[in-house]
Enzyme design. Sequence first.
Site, PDB file in Angstrom:
ATOM      1  N   ARG A  21       1.849   4.582  17.061  1.00 37.76           N
ATOM      2  CA  ARG A  21       1.447   5.662  16.098  1.00 37.76           C
ATOM      3  C   ARG A  21       1.994   7.090  16.504  1.00 37.76           C
ATOM      4  O   ARG A  21       2.350   7.702  15.746  1.00 37.76           O
ATOM      5  CB  ARG A  21      -0.292   5.566  15.733  1.00 37.76           C
ATOM      6  N   ASP A  38      -5.869   3.530  13.684  1.00 35.15           N
ATOM      7  CA  ASP A  38      -4.568   4.488  13.192  1.00 35.15           C
ATOM      8  C   ASP A  38      -4.948   5.497  12.715  1.00 35.15           C
ATOM      9  O   ASP A  38      -4.120   6.471  12.769  1.00 35.15           O
ATOM     10  CB  ASP A  38      -3.750   3.355  12.560  1.00 35.15           C
ATOM     11  N   SER A  43      -3.920  -8.521   8.306  1.00 32.57           N
ATOM     12  CA  SER A  43      -3.403  -7.447   8.127  1.00 32.57           C
ATOM     13  C   SER A  43      -2.504  -7.243   9.552  1.00 32.57           C
ATOM     14  O   SER A  43      -2.996  -7.315  10.766  1.00 32.57           O
ATOM     15  CB  SER A  43      -4.478  -6.357   8.347  1.00 32.57           C
ATOM     16  N   ASP A  54       0.756  -1.278   0.105  1.00 37.06           N
ATOM     17  CA  ASP A  54       0.046   0.161   0.113  1.00 37.06           C
ATOM     18  C   ASP A  54       0.804   1.145   0.111  1.00 37.06           C
ATOM     19  O   ASP A  54       0.644   2.028  -0.819  1.00 37.06           O
ATOM     20  CB  ASP A  54      -0.837  -0.071   1.281  1.00 37.06           C
TER      21      ASP A  54
END
Length: 403
Positions: free
Chosen positions: A95, A124, A175, A14
């Site tokens: 994050r 996220d 994922s 991605d």
Amino acid sequence: MTEKVVLAYSGGLDTSVAIGWIAEQTGAQVIALAVDVGQGGEDLDTVRERALACGAASAEVIDARAEFAADFCMPALLANALYMDRYPLVSALSRPLIVKHLARVAIESGASMVAHGCTGKGNDQVRFEVGLAALAPDVVCTAPVRDSDMTRDKAIAFAAEKELPINVTSRSPYSIDQNLWGRSCETGHLEDIWEAPHDDVWGYTDDPAAGKPAQEITISFEAGLPVALDGAPMSPLAMISELNALAGAHGIGRIDMVEDRLVGIKSREIYEAPGAMTLIAAHSELESVCLERDLARFKRQVEQRWTELVYDGLWYSPLKQALDAFLTQASGHVTGDVRLRLQGGRAVVTGRRSPAALYDYELATYDSGDMFDQSLAKGFVELWGLPSKIAADRDRRAAAHSA
Ligand code: ARG
């Protein structure tokens, strides 16, 4: 002047496609930023090369493992942070660190935008954007997967068309997000919440039922922070890495749960956090010995609130920062050693000692040498129950009156 975008780059499909995608959509130069938070896998030079090969104007890689351990994992340990009493905030902790570096690079390079590869369905995106709003309010955030319909099929087609050096066929059905504090795994067969996790979902832990002999370890803490393992002084980074290996070998820290996301949906998640879960077990046990009762009770409320704030993307909020100050103050006397037995998926505390213990043998013992004055208890119990006794009398009178 060409605009610049700083992209949070993982090296995966991605974000590799996002480099060219964003460049085409915005005409901007893409600066790829990869942050090592202990996710393992490819080395960072390979990741940097791939970013450049995918069309990044420049690529920066940062080894942030020590910073992540000290400034993000350790505060979570002080809070014994477990979202919904189970999830040790693995992804929610990395994050805000990535955002910190995104904001810094954006400001240093004069970029007007940052980008991330999150979808619109997860937490996220919130953590990235709310963090960015606090640290670099003038920088705009873009998310190609969410905002410009960069679906998986289109990403694969884009990668093929531009001959990007990404292996799209070796993709996992899951994922996965990994860092030093743990590993998250979702999607694939896990979306059927009745289906047991297949063996291939696990990455940080061995089978807890493998029948390995038990292993004893001792963790030493100072002011709430782990400082030595079996007597050997260790940095937070070394401590967490070492415990991931030791506890992971015993299958400790596997979690299979349905979780409430901030965006309103429930999702099935598999986590592994062998080091984190072992540290939390040891740390909270030492707190039982060293924290005064009211402080311990109140701290539990603070822990829960802290954990929810961090889960919900509010790492840089004033309340979270104020609660950090509370946690540091509350941890001042949490010093001592905890011994644990690692076996069969569990880290079980078998001993604790502390120079700051509030446990007093002479008060606790039922043997001779008991210093507890039992004659004081009689009056205490009477006064303690007095309000209930008065109220119960009143209720009986009222019942007799209405009968
Ligand atoms: N549900 C967890 C959280 O919100 C894990 C997210 C993992 N991210 C991922 N891209 N797989 O903290």
